[in-house]
Design an enzyme around this catalytic site. Structure first.
Site, PDB file in Angstrom:
ATOM      1  N   CYS A 120       0.806  -1.203   0.037  1.00 29.92           N
ATOM      2  CA  CYS A 120      -0.068   0.028  -0.015  1.00 29.92           C
ATOM      3  C   CYS A 120       0.896   1.221   0.037  1.00 29.92           C
ATOM      4  O   CYS A 120       2.011   1.360   0.401  1.00 29.92           O
ATOM      5  CB  CYS A 120      -0.891   0.093   1.197  1.00 29.92           C
ATOM      6  SG  CYS A 120      -1.938  -1.519   1.379  1.00 29.92           S
TER       7      CYS A 120
ATOM      8  N   ARG B  97       5.112   0.038  -6.120  1.00 33.62           N
ATOM      9  CA  ARG B  97       5.073  -0.818  -4.965  1.00 33.62           C
ATOM     10  C   ARG B  97       4.249  -1.985  -5.064  1.00 33.62           C
ATOM     11  O   ARG B  97       4.324  -2.701  -4.216  1.00 33.62           O
ATOM     12  CB  ARG B  97       4.773  -0.039  -3.693  1.00 33.62           C
ATOM     13  CG  ARG B  97       5.659   1.076  -3.468  1.00 33.62           C
ATOM     14  CD  ARG B  97       5.011   2.117  -2.569  1.00 33.62           C
ATOM     15  NE  ARG B  97       4.836   1.653  -1.174  1.00 33.62           N
ATOM     16  CZ  ARG B  97       5.749   1.678  -0.105  1.00 33.62           C
ATOM     17  NH1 ARG B  97       6.709   2.160  -0.381  1.00 33.62           N
ATOM     18  NH2 ARG B  97       5.367   1.272   1.064  1.00 33.62           N
TER      19      ARG B  97
ATOM     20  N   TRP C  70      -3.064  -2.580  -1.378  1.00 31.59           N
ATOM     21  CA  TRP C  70      -2.732  -3.952  -1.801  1.00 31.59           C
ATOM     22  C   TRP C  70      -3.573  -4.882  -0.708  1.00 31.59           C
ATOM     23  O   TRP C  70      -3.190  -4.889   0.351  1.00 31.59           O
ATOM     24  CB  TRP C  70      -1.192  -4.131  -1.678  1.00 31.59           C
ATOM     25  CG  TRP C  70      -0.703  -5.386  -1.930  1.00 31.59           C
ATOM     26  CD1 TRP C  70      -0.011  -5.839  -3.216  1.00 31.59           C
ATOM     27  CD2 TRP C  70      -0.021  -6.450  -1.117  1.00 31.59           C
ATOM     28  NE1 TRP C  70       0.152  -7.041  -3.173  1.00 31.59           N
ATOM     29  CE2 TRP C  70       0.296  -7.494  -2.009  1.00 31.59           C
ATOM     30  CE3 TRP C  70      -0.033  -6.804   0.133  1.00 31.59           C
ATOM     31  CZ2 TRP C  70       0.790  -8.850  -1.460  1.00 31.59           C
ATOM     32  CZ3 TRP C  70       0.152  -7.999   0.504  1.00 31.59           C
ATOM     33  CH2 TRP C  70       0.648  -9.036  -0.112  1.00 31.59           C
TER      34      TRP C  70
ATOM     35  N   ASN D 158      -1.514   2.226   5.895  1.00 31.77           N
ATOM     36  CA  ASN D 158      -0.888   0.990   5.721  1.00 31.77           C
ATOM     37  C   ASN D 158      -0.700   0.351   6.801  1.00 31.77           C
ATOM     38  O   ASN D 158      -0.440   1.039   7.889  1.00 31.77           O
ATOM     39  CB  ASN D 158       0.375   1.710   4.915  1.00 31.77           C
ATOM     40  CG  ASN D 158       0.278   2.249   3.683  1.00 31.77           C
ATOM     41  OD1 ASN D 158      -0.701   2.407   2.999  1.00 31.77           O
ATOM     42  ND2 ASN D 158       1.541   2.657   3.319  1.00 31.77           N
ATOM     43  N   GLY D 159      -0.313  -0.960   6.827  1.00 34.70           N
ATOM     44  CA  GLY D 159      -0.290  -1.963   7.799  1.00 34.70           C
ATOM     45  C   GLY D 159      -1.454  -2.799   8.183  1.00 34.70           C
ATOM     46  O   GLY D 159      -2.274  -2.671   7.501  1.00 34.70           O
TER      47      GLY D 159
ATOM     48  N   GLU E 277      17.371 -18.052  -6.997  1.00 31.99           N
ATOM     49  CA  GLU E 277      17.195 -16.501  -7.370  1.00 31.99           C
ATOM     50  C   GLU E 277      16.592 -16.563  -8.670  1.00 31.99           C
ATOM     51  O   GLU E 277      15.678 -15.861  -9.318  1.00 31.99           O
ATOM     52  CB  GLU E 277      18.460 -15.790  -7.225  1.00 31.99           C
ATOM     53  CG  GLU E 277      18.220 -14.240  -7.707  1.00 31.99           C
ATOM     54  CD  GLU E 277      17.141 -13.487  -7.018  1.00 31.99           C
ATOM     55  OE1 GLU E 277      16.361 -13.927  -5.943  1.00 31.99           O
ATOM     56  OE2 GLU E 277      16.781 -12.490  -7.377  1.00 31.99           O
TER      57      GLU E 277
ATOM     58  N   LYS F  59      13.007 -15.151 -10.019  1.00 30.71           N
ATOM     59  CA  LYS F  59      12.894 -14.021 -11.151  1.00 30.71           C
ATOM     60  C   LYS F  59      11.721 -14.738 -12.168  1.00 30.71           C
ATOM     61  O   LYS F  59      10.844 -14.239 -12.441  1.00 30.71           O
ATOM     62  CB  LYS F  59      14.134 -13.734 -11.848  1.00 30.71           C
ATOM     63  CG  LYS F  59      15.031 -13.098 -10.865  1.00 30.71           C
ATOM     64  CD  LYS F  59      14.893 -11.516 -10.537  1.00 30.71           C
ATOM     65  CE  LYS F  59      13.945 -11.393  -9.434  1.00 30.71           C
ATOM     66  NZ  LYS F  59      14.590 -11.294  -8.247  1.00 30.71           N
TER      67      LYS F  59
ATOM     68  N   GLU G 137       8.270 -14.692 -10.735  1.00 26.82           N
ATOM     69  CA  GLU G 137       7.336 -13.401 -10.184  1.00 26.82           C
ATOM     70  C   GLU G 137       7.115 -12.631 -11.427  1.00 26.82           C
ATOM     71  O   GLU G 137       6.104 -11.858 -11.644  1.00 26.82           O
ATOM     72  CB  GLU G 137       8.020 -12.633  -9.170  1.00 26.82           C
ATOM     73  CG  GLU G 137       9.604 -12.245  -9.460  1.00 26.82           C
ATOM     74  CD  GLU G 137      10.252 -11.698  -8.104  1.00 26.82           C
ATOM     75  OE1 GLU G 137       9.579 -11.125  -7.311  1.00 26.82           O
ATOM     76  OE2 GLU G 137      11.354 -11.553  -8.247  1.00 26.82           O
TER      77      GLU G 137
ATOM     78  N   HIS H 229      16.800 -37.044  -6.191  1.00 26.33           N
ATOM     79  CA  HIS H 229      16.147 -37.709  -4.902  1.00 26.33           C
ATOM     80  C   HIS H 229      14.293 -37.289  -5.002  1.00 26.33           C
ATOM     81  O   HIS H 229      13.950 -37.222  -3.956  1.00 26.33           O
ATOM     82  CB  HIS H 229      16.439 -36.864  -3.696  1.00 26.33           C
ATOM     83  CG  HIS H 229      17.928 -37.270  -3.526  1.00 26.33           C
ATOM     84  ND1 HIS H 229      18.387 -38.800  -3.167  1.00 26.33           N
ATOM     85  CD2 HIS H 229      19.215 -36.804  -3.953  1.00 26.33           C
ATOM     86  CE1 HIS H 229      19.752 -38.691  -3.084  1.00 26.33           C
ATOM     87  NE2 HIS H 229      20.134 -37.596  -3.444  1.00 26.33           N
TER      88      HIS H 229
ATOM     89  N   LYS I 132       6.410  -4.474  -3.893  1.00 29.14           N
ATOM     90  CA  LYS I 132       7.949  -3.984  -3.893  1.00 29.14           C
ATOM     91  C   LYS I 132       8.220  -4.081  -2.426  1.00 29.14           C
ATOM     92  O   LYS I 132       9.367  -4.647  -2.087  1.00 29.14           O
ATOM     93  CB  LYS I 132       8.053  -2.562  -4.413  1.00 29.14           C
ATOM     94  CG  LYS I 132       9.497  -2.214  -4.331  1.00 29.14           C
ATOM     95  CD  LYS I 132      10.521  -3.118  -5.065  1.00 29.14           C
ATOM     96  CE  LYS I 132      11.992  -2.699  -5.020  1.00 29.14           C
ATOM     97  NZ  LYS I 132      12.801  -4.035  -5.746  1.00 29.14           N
TER      98      LYS I 132
HETATM   99  C1  F6R Z   1      11.830 -10.556  -5.301  1.00 28.87           C
HETATM  100  C2  F6R Z   1      11.787  -9.504  -4.548  1.00 28.87           C
HETATM  101  C3  F6R Z   1      11.403  -9.821  -2.929  1.00 28.87           C
HETATM  102  C4  F6R Z   1      12.376  -9.124  -1.948  1.00 28.87           C
HETATM  103  C5  F6R Z   1      11.723  -9.071  -0.588  1.00 28.87           C
HETATM  104  C6  F6R Z   1      12.462  -8.801   0.434  1.00 28.87           C
HETATM  105  O1  F6R Z   1      12.579 -10.069  -6.523  1.00 28.87           O
HETATM  106  O2  F6R Z   1      12.214  -8.248  -4.461  1.00 28.87           O
HETATM  107  O3  F6R Z   1      11.539 -11.161  -2.807  1.00 28.87           O
HETATM  108  O4  F6R Z   1      13.307  -9.394  -2.178  1.00 28.87           O
HETATM  109  O5  F6R Z   1      10.312  -9.011  -0.341  1.00 28.87           O
HETATM  110  O6  F6R Z   1      12.600  -7.297   0.290  1.00 28.87           O
HETATM  111  P1  F6R Z   1      13.626  -6.326   0.874  1.00 28.87           P
HETATM  112  O7  F6R Z   1      14.922  -6.701   0.481  1.00 28.87           O
HETATM  113  O8  F6R Z   1      13.335  -5.000   0.596  1.00 28.87           O
HETATM  114  O9  F6R Z   1      13.683  -6.522   2.112  1.00 28.87           O
END
Ligand code: F6R
Length: 615
Positions: free
Chosen positions: A2, A28, A80, A106-107, A488, A492, A495, A511, A610
């Protein structure tokens, strides 16, 4: 997650700055948006599901210039969904007191069910399923008999959970109250107007002078004044800080997507992460932000690296770095698991929190738990002044520049680079020799140029992506320090391209998961030339025997590794400690091109945010 924007001015209508502020927060992640404008006729509310552009269209169509169009004070929000579907009714702002009070939040209000039941008993009817609406009604109850600030503080004292809020009320025209606990809020100070937002990106178009509220702060905001208090109404003073990036840093700069721009920014981002932090003559790193003496570093018995998502993957790379360079055992921990595990940590442990945003709720809670238990606590954050950076007290900023795309790219490579430098520094207080240190320093110095050379291969990677863009499932495999890179790469792909993708230790596939392999399940193999590569080649053979097409990320000139793959992406040779960085850039580009070819919304993937400020 949010976003909040609030605007109050002596003469400028609020609607334009509110909408442009919301646009700045779009990255975000959100699913509905709304605006409340305080006009002479009362508070006007406009909400829309979907994009800010749709809210903007609604305002253009319905806002009368005499009413809301002239309003010089207003609040706005991108939601959100947490409690209740992403509907118009659940979108913020929420109103109370017959529409005389409006609030954005927010929260999460954890005790909202009990508060709601209590309010309903007193005859309050609710329009939404949200936790937020409870807070609007609660404040409205006190607002009838108190000044605005104390109405808000009295209500907040009943709330358990987290909040960043902005409230306006027709009973107190021209005034806005904002408050924070666990959810960031920044106030921008300008001449004759004040802007409030959950993120500085929504403020920099107006001013660079900002105040970051701290948890427990409540502020009364007018166009010409900002007065900050504690929840007990005691005045508190907060410094005005200067934001150090300009608006162009958060524009797309000619790239089709922020993600592509940020992938391309990595050479410069890494230069900034490294700048001034390497001591070539002593073969070590200078990371004064940790503020730890050699004696304190030498006393560290164990490292715990906490983070979520991509940051967790960087932390998992850290395990290999610290154990091989500094002989210190490392436990990487998912921050939510860590915070609720009553972790066994104490003064001999060094807890390093990794967070791009510095606001991730679980990582912040892990920091607080570690501080409580007397461990040494540091943070590696990208966002300057973020809550985790401030609460950890010591740490190193990544200086990677603003990361707007929801999918994290440059933060990951900057985090791993910062961890390599930290491991180097710690290693040099132990058995790592000066000569070994110097060799690693030289490799780190070359890193920006190596990463740039991977980015130059973007077109070749796009051609390979075309062959795999219609796939439903993918496996990513790696061994040792390249295993977290496999995780990782898979993250990517999930997502942004919405492809089911799994990351595995190369040896683990047989396994169980190997049962899923067929000609339709490509395996992306991390085969950079580091110790253990031959073993991974063996695992690749197992995949090929099940007809799985193999895309290999190999070291340039390594014909042996190439021979086992259907498609090859070559990355430059570097030390094994830096191999995750060059390899992951290839995977970022691969996921990006697959997502682009599938027509996905790359910068704002569905369901994602984000900065995950709720647990
Ligand atoms: C994936 C991504 C998320 C963040 C995670 C932690 O591309 O961006 O998995 O890495 O939400 O976010 P931060 O690093 O801001 O604590």
């Amino acid at each position: 997650m949010c976003g909040i924007v609030g605007f109050t001015s002596l003469k400028t209508p609020a609607v334009g700055p509110l909408i442009s502020g919301l646009r700045r927060l779009e990255y975000r992640g959100y699913d509905s948006a709304g605006v409340a404008l305080e006009s002479s006729d009362g508070i006007q509310i406009y909400k829309q599901t979907g994009k800010v552009a749709e809210l903007d269209a609604l305002l253009r169509q319905s806002l009368s210039p005499e009413e809301g169009g002239r309003a010089t004070i207003g609040i706005a929000h991108t939601r959100w969904a947490t409690h209740g579907q992403p509907t118009k009714a659940n979108a913020h702002p929420h109103v109370a007191d017959g529409g005389r009070l409006a609030l954005v939040h927010n929260g999460i209000i954890e005790n909202y069910a009990a508060l709601r039941a209590g309010l309903e008993k007193h005859g309050v009817t609710f329009q939404s399923q949200t936790d937020t609406e409870v807070l609007a009604h609660l404040i409205a109850q006190f607002d009838k008999s108190a000044d605005f600030l104390s109405a808000v503080t009295q209500a907040l004292k009943q709330v358990e959970g987290t909040y960043g809020i902005a409230v306006i009320s027709m009973r107190h025209p021209g005034e806005m109250i904002v408050a924070r606990k666990g959810s960031p809020l920044v106030i921008g100070i300008c001449d004759g107007q004040t802007v409030v937002a959950s993120d500085v990106s929504a403020i920099i178009a107006h001013t660079r002078q900002v105040i970051y509220l701290k948890d427990g702060d409540v502020a009364r905001v007018t166009p010409e004044s900002v007065n900050i208090f504690s929840l007990d109404a005691m005045p508190v003073s907060r410094d005005i800080q200067e934001i150090d990036f300009d608006a162009t840093a958060i524009e797309k700069g000619g790239y089709e997507h922020f993600m592509l721009k940020e992938i391309h920014e990595q050479p410069d981002a890494l230069k900034n992460t490294i700048r001034g932090r390497l001591d070539r003559s002593e073969g070590t790193a200078i990371l004064s932000g940790f503020n730890l003496s050699p004696r304190e570093l030498a006393a560290v018995r164990r490292l715990v690296i906490v983070g979520c998502g991509t940051s967790l993957h960087a932390g998992m790379v850290g395990k290999y770095l610290f154990e091989s360079l500094a002989d210190v055992p490392v436990t990487p921990e998912q921050a939510a698991e860590f915070r609720y595990s009553n972790p066994l940590i104490g003064p001999d442990d060094w807890v390093i929190a990794l967070s791009q945003s510095g606001e991730t709720a679980d990582t912040l809670a892990a920091v607080r738990e570690s501080v409580r238990k007397g461990a040494l606590v540091s943070a590696l954050c990208n966002v300057v002044g973020s809550t985790i950076a401030r609460e950890a007290g010591r740490g190193v900023y990544l200086h990677a520049g603003p990361e707007i795309s929801v999918a994290s790219t440059k933060a990951f490579t900057a985090q791993v680079t910062a961890l390599v430098m930290t491991a180097l520094k710690l290693g040099r207080t132990r058995r790592l020799s000066r000569e070994e240190g110097i060799r690693l320093v030289e490799e780190i110095e070359r890193l920006p140029e190596l990463v740039a050379s991977v980015i130059e291969r973007s077109d070749a990677i796009a051609a390979i992506a075309e062959k795999y863009a219609a796939t439903n499932d993918m496996f990513f495999i790696g061994r040792g320090i390249l295993y977290p890179t496999a995780l990782e790469g898979a993250l990517k792909m999930k997502e942004i391209a919405y492809i089911h993708a799994e990351g595995y230790q190369a040896a683990e596939l047989k396994h169980g998961p190997i049962a899923l392999l067929s000609g339709k399940t490509p395996v992306i193999a991390l085969l950079a030339d580091i110790p253990g590569k031959e073993k991974t080649i063996g695992n690749v053979q197992e995949c090929k025997a099940r007809k799985a097409p193999v895309v290999a990320i190999v070291t340039e000139g390594d014909d042996d590794a190439c021979a086992h793959a259907d498609d090859v992406i070559a990355v430059p040779r570097t030390s094994q400690h830096l191999s995750p960085i060059v390899s992951v850039v290839a995977l970022q580009l691969f996921a990006y091109h697959v997502a682009r070819l599938r027509g996905c919304e790359i910068d704002q993937p569905r369901n994602l945010a984000k900065s995950v400020t709720v647990e």
